[in-house]
Design a protein around this motif. Structure first.
Motif, PDB file in Angstrom:
ATOM      1  N   ALA A 102     -18.954 -41.549 -17.743  1.00 25.93           N
ATOM      2  CA  ALA A 102     -20.144 -41.229 -18.397  1.00 25.93           C
ATOM      3  C   ALA A 102     -21.106 -40.510 -17.548  1.00 25.93           C
ATOM      4  O   ALA A 102     -21.524 -39.533 -17.714  1.00 25.93           O
ATOM      5  CB  ALA A 102     -20.910 -42.442 -18.948  1.00 25.93           C
ATOM      6  N   LEU A 103     -20.892 -40.926 -15.932  1.00 22.78           N
ATOM      7  CA  LEU A 103     -21.662 -40.331 -14.947  1.00 22.78           C
ATOM      8  C   LEU A 103     -20.940 -38.835 -14.797  1.00 22.78           C
ATOM      9  O   LEU A 103     -21.936 -37.925 -14.652  1.00 22.78           O
ATOM     10  CB  LEU A 103     -21.426 -41.043 -13.677  1.00 22.78           C
ATOM     11  N   LEU A 104     -19.982 -38.747 -14.765  1.00 21.78           N
ATOM     12  CA  LEU A 104     -19.296 -37.425 -14.481  1.00 21.78           C
ATOM     13  C   LEU A 104     -19.592 -36.315 -15.773  1.00 21.78           C
ATOM     14  O   LEU A 104     -19.849 -35.081 -15.394  1.00 21.78           O
ATOM     15  CB  LEU A 104     -17.668 -37.396 -14.194  1.00 21.78           C
ATOM     16  N   MET A 105     -19.530 -36.886 -17.018  1.00 20.78           N
ATOM     17  CA  MET A 105     -19.872 -36.074 -17.988  1.00 20.78           C
ATOM     18  C   MET A 105     -21.243 -35.665 -18.390  1.00 20.78           C
ATOM     19  O   MET A 105     -21.531 -34.614 -18.603  1.00 20.78           O
ATOM     20  CB  MET A 105     -19.378 -36.864 -19.296  1.00 20.78           C
ATOM     21  N   GLY A 106     -22.211 -36.608 -17.661  1.00 21.38           N
ATOM     22  CA  GLY A 106     -23.672 -36.334 -17.554  1.00 21.38           C
ATOM     23  C   GLY A 106     -23.835 -35.260 -16.875  1.00 21.38           C
ATOM     24  O   GLY A 106     -24.846 -34.522 -16.834  1.00 21.38           O
ATOM     25  N   MET A 107     -23.404 -35.377 -15.469  1.00 20.25           N
ATOM     26  CA  MET A 107     -23.583 -34.419 -14.594  1.00 20.25           C
ATOM     27  C   MET A 107     -23.107 -32.967 -14.939  1.00 20.25           C
ATOM     28  O   MET A 107     -24.012 -31.853 -14.867  1.00 20.25           O
ATOM     29  CB  MET A 107     -22.651 -34.520 -13.509  1.00 20.25           C
ATOM     30  N   TYR A 108     -21.893 -32.797 -15.710  1.00 23.78           N
ATOM     31  CA  TYR A 108     -21.300 -31.663 -16.309  1.00 23.78           C
ATOM     32  C   TYR A 108     -22.391 -31.069 -17.549  1.00 23.78           C
ATOM     33  O   TYR A 108     -22.761 -29.938 -17.556  1.00 23.78           O
ATOM     34  CB  TYR A 108     -20.015 -31.685 -17.002  1.00 23.78           C
ATOM     35  N   ASN A 109     -22.797 -32.104 -18.211  1.00 23.69           N
ATOM     36  CA  ASN A 109     -23.742 -31.736 -19.229  1.00 23.69           C
ATOM     37  C   ASN A 109     -25.055 -31.184 -18.833  1.00 23.69           C
ATOM     38  O   ASN A 109     -25.591 -30.308 -19.525  1.00 23.69           O
ATOM     39  CB  ASN A 109     -23.949 -32.934 -20.284  1.00 23.69           C
ATOM     40  N   ILE A 110     -25.659 -31.540 -17.822  1.00 19.47           N
ATOM     41  CA  ILE A 110     -26.835 -31.111 -17.367  1.00 19.47           C
ATOM     42  C   ILE A 110     -26.729 -29.519 -16.928  1.00 19.47           C
ATOM     43  O   ILE A 110     -27.663 -28.786 -17.136  1.00 19.47           O
ATOM     44  CB  ILE A 110     -27.134 -32.026 -16.054  1.00 19.47           C
ATOM     45  N   GLY A 111     -25.634 -29.270 -16.289  1.00 15.81           N
ATOM     46  CA  GLY A 111     -25.433 -27.929 -16.160  1.00 15.81           C
ATOM     47  C   GLY A 111     -25.374 -27.270 -17.312  1.00 15.81           C
ATOM     48  O   GLY A 111     -25.529 -25.986 -17.211  1.00 15.81           O
ATOM     49  N   TYR A 112     -24.314 -27.872 -18.402  1.00 17.47           N
ATOM     50  CA  TYR A 112     -24.158 -26.858 -19.484  1.00 17.47           C
ATOM     51  C   TYR A 112     -25.372 -26.705 -20.292  1.00 17.47           C
ATOM     52  O   TYR A 112     -25.763 -25.555 -20.450  1.00 17.47           O
ATOM     53  CB  TYR A 112     -23.264 -27.928 -20.306  1.00 17.47           C
ATOM     54  N   GLN A 113     -26.588 -27.751 -20.092  1.00 14.91           N
ATOM     55  CA  GLN A 113     -27.751 -27.237 -20.702  1.00 14.91           C
ATOM     56  C   GLN A 113     -28.526 -26.421 -19.973  1.00 14.91           C
ATOM     57  O   GLN A 113     -29.029 -25.601 -20.530  1.00 14.91           O
ATOM     58  CB  GLN A 113     -28.612 -28.812 -20.927  1.00 14.91           C
ATOM     59  N   HIS A 114     -28.472 -26.457 -18.871  1.00 15.52           N
ATOM     60  CA  HIS A 114     -29.259 -25.377 -17.947  1.00 15.52           C
ATOM     61  C   HIS A 114     -28.691 -23.893 -17.997  1.00 15.52           C
ATOM     62  O   HIS A 114     -29.598 -23.476 -18.427  1.00 15.52           O
ATOM     63  CB  HIS A 114     -29.020 -25.848 -16.459  1.00 15.52           C
ATOM     64  N   PHE A 115     -27.419 -23.783 -17.937  1.00 10.45           N
ATOM     65  CA  PHE A 115     -26.887 -22.416 -17.979  1.00 10.45           C
ATOM     66  C   PHE A 115     -26.868 -21.865 -19.621  1.00 10.45           C
ATOM     67  O   PHE A 115     -27.102 -20.732 -19.854  1.00 10.45           O
ATOM     68  CB  PHE A 115     -25.529 -22.310 -17.413  1.00 10.45           C
ATOM     69  N   GLY A 116     -26.971 -22.992 -20.298  1.00  5.98           N
ATOM     70  CA  GLY A 116     -26.938 -22.575 -21.820  1.00  5.98           C
ATOM     71  C   GLY A 116     -28.390 -22.104 -22.162  1.00  5.98           C
ATOM     72  O   GLY A 116     -28.422 -20.881 -22.679  1.00  5.98           O
ATOM     73  N   ALA A 117     -29.499 -22.780 -21.497  1.00  7.76           N
ATOM     74  CA  ALA A 117     -30.729 -22.252 -21.713  1.00  7.76           C
ATOM     75  C   ALA A 117     -30.934 -20.841 -21.321  1.00  7.76           C
ATOM     76  O   ALA A 117     -31.812 -19.993 -21.640  1.00  7.76           O
ATOM     77  CB  ALA A 117     -31.657 -23.480 -21.251  1.00  7.76           C
ATOM     78  N   LEU A 118     -30.372 -20.811 -20.107  1.00  8.32           N
ATOM     79  CA  LEU A 118     -30.665 -19.423 -19.184  1.00  8.32           C
ATOM     80  C   LEU A 118     -29.661 -18.277 -20.064  1.00  8.32           C
ATOM     81  O   LEU A 118     -29.788 -17.141 -19.440  1.00  8.32           O
ATOM     82  CB  LEU A 118     -29.952 -19.277 -17.951  1.00  8.32           C
ATOM     83  N   GLY A 119     -28.715 -18.611 -20.858  1.00  7.61           N
ATOM     84  CA  GLY A 119     -28.063 -17.631 -21.550  1.00  7.61           C
ATOM     85  C   GLY A 119     -26.830 -17.127 -20.811  1.00  7.61           C
ATOM     86  O   GLY A 119     -26.248 -16.251 -20.844  1.00  7.61           O
ATOM     87  N   GLN A 120     -26.445 -18.103 -19.919  1.00 10.08           N
ATOM     88  CA  GLN A 120     -25.338 -17.693 -18.790  1.00 10.08           C
ATOM     89  C   GLN A 120     -24.221 -18.404 -18.906  1.00 10.08           C
ATOM     90  O   GLN A 120     -23.339 -18.813 -18.083  1.00 10.08           O
ATOM     91  CB  GLN A 120     -26.086 -17.832 -17.383  1.00 10.08           C
ATOM     92  N   LEU A 121     -23.959 -19.218 -20.033  1.00  6.12           N
ATOM     93  CA  LEU A 121     -23.008 -20.263 -20.219  1.00  6.12           C
ATOM     94  C   LEU A 121     -21.639 -19.573 -20.036  1.00  6.12           C
ATOM     95  O   LEU A 121     -20.558 -20.158 -19.676  1.00  6.12           O
ATOM     96  CB  LEU A 121     -23.132 -20.805 -21.454  1.00  6.12           C
ATOM     97  N   GLU A 122     -21.516 -18.462 -20.490  1.00  2.44           N
ATOM     98  CA  GLU A 122     -20.343 -17.598 -20.753  1.00  2.44           C
ATOM     99  C   GLU A 122     -19.770 -17.295 -19.389  1.00  2.44           C
ATOM    100  O   GLU A 122     -18.655 -17.238 -19.067  1.00  2.44           O
ATOM    101  CB  GLU A 122     -20.400 -16.687 -21.859  1.00  2.44           C
ATOM    102  N   THR A 123     -20.759 -17.036 -18.489  1.00  2.00           N
ATOM    103  CA  THR A 123     -20.266 -16.416 -17.394  1.00  2.00           C
ATOM    104  C   THR A 123     -20.199 -17.286 -16.224  1.00  2.00           C
ATOM    105  O   THR A 123     -19.667 -17.313 -15.071  1.00  2.00           O
ATOM    106  CB  THR A 123     -21.333 -15.446 -16.721  1.00  2.00           C
TER     107      THR A 123
END
Length: 385
Positions: free
Chosen positions: A68-89
């Protein structure tokens, strides 16, 4: 490891009673028993002795929290780059390292403050350092939103350790789950950080964490019926939420570890889920608004329901102790969690309050279960006579 053990053995005489550094005895003992099994066992009463002591037990729980900790770390980055529109890159490690950078300070503050207070109390009392915070120190960061300020984490942790545990006598004596006490403290003292319809998604880079993008939480949206829940993203954890509560998949892996090792109680986990399903189905049948019409099974994969059922409700100190009591205890937690979510639109989450409430009533449940067993046995004795 041999060199480390030799170091502890060599320094042990210097921290014994009457020695120069006797006031460090509890600290020395805590670090020694963290790395090695004690050479002695309890000297009074009837006990079952094996190599699994409380520190080893707590270590397994922490291991179960790692997915759960590792997935939480990944998800924080996922939400961050998704909000910036940079998720694909963005690469996988870009997402994970960003999350690691955000979560690590929260964990350090939680353990630093909590263990510091534990050591102070142990030294003051002349007792061994309690092992319980090995788990609480990890649970507290995982149930907090990532935007919670570090000073707030520190205050909440101190409150949980002092007023949620030490005032009752330390580990094994507390009546409420210390991690949930910390969350409740933040919720009632700083409600804007724990409730409402906004979640944090960093939108300006690592150096400006204060700037962010806010939007309605999946929990609130799903209950309000304003959007179709992406079931797959909710299950694997790619939705906004508290650090460790978003991924049902990671939580299920942790549940498997706890059940296989015999550390976690599957009866409480299962009964909590059954209670949640029961209340969800009941509300669906009599639905008169969007809150009640939310599909019953969606409650299990959003919010803190799964995390609470696996890691919070099963706390052996604050949960019911009897077998029948565990079924009743868990079932009522599930029922109350869904009921609070649906009945209180201002707070579309209910696991924290449900567990804390049932922590309070757990001794009463056990009392009536035991009394019921006594009455049945007395009745059988009277009939046989």
């Amino acid at each position: 490891m041999k060199a480390l053990r030799n170091f502890f053995e060599k320094t042990k005489p210097h921290v014994q009673k009457g020695a120069k550094y006797h006031w460090l005895h509890s600290t020395h003992d805590a670090f020694f028993t963290l790395a090695f099994v004690q050479k002695h066992t309890s000297k009074s009463g009837t006990h079952v002795h094996d190599y699994i002591d409380l520190k080893r037990t707590m270590g397994i729980v922490v291991l179960a929290l790692v997915p759960a900790l590792l997935m939480g770390m990944y998800n924080i980055g996922y939400q961050h780059f998704g909000a910036l529109g940079q998720l694909e890159t963005a690469a996988f490690f870009d997402l994970f390292l960003f999350g690691l950078w955000k979560v690590l300070p929260v964990i350090i503050v939680s353990y630093g403050v909590g263990l510091g207070i534990e050591f102070i109390f142990a030294q003051f009392r002349g007792h061994e350092v309690n092992e319980g915070f090995l788990v609480s120190g990890m649970l507290i960061p995982l149930i907090m939103p990532i935007n919670t300020p570090l000073w707030m984490i520190g205050i909440a942790t101190a409150f949980a350790v002092i007023f949620g545990k030490e005032v009752f006598g330390g580990t094994g004596m507390n009546i409420w789950n210390p991690a949930l006490v910390a969350r409740a403290f933040v919720f009632f003292a700083y409600p804007a950080q724990m409730s409402g319809d906004s979640v944090w998604i960093s939108a300006s880079g690592v150096e400006k964490m204060a700037d962010g993008f806010t939007g309605a939480t999946p929990m609130a949206e799903a209950v309000l019926g304003n959007t179709d829940l992406n079931v797959w993203n909710a299950f694997i954890g790619l939705i906004p939420g508290s650090i460790g509560e978003t991924s049902t998949l990671a939580i299920l892996i942790g549940a498997a570890i706890l059940i296989i090792t015999g550390i976690g109680n599957w009866k409480i986990m299962l009964s909590t889920v059954l209670g949640g399903l029961f209340m969800g189905i009941l509300l669906n049948i009599f639905a008169v608004n969007a809150y009640m019409a939310m599909p019953f099974w969606e409650h299990l994969i959003i919010g803190g329901f799964a995390f609470g059922a696996v890691f919070m409700a099963t706390d052996p100190v604050t949960a019911a102790q009897t077998d029948r009591g565990k079924w009743i205890y868990g079932f009522l937690i599930g029922v109350l969690a869904i009921l609070i979510r649906v009945v209180n639109p201002a707070y579309p989450e209910g696991m924290m309050l449900a567990i804390l409430l049932m922590n309070t009533f757990a001794p009463l449940i056990d009392h009536y279960v035991v009394q019921g067993n006594i009455k049945r046995r007395l009745k059988r004795v009277q009939q046989s006579a």
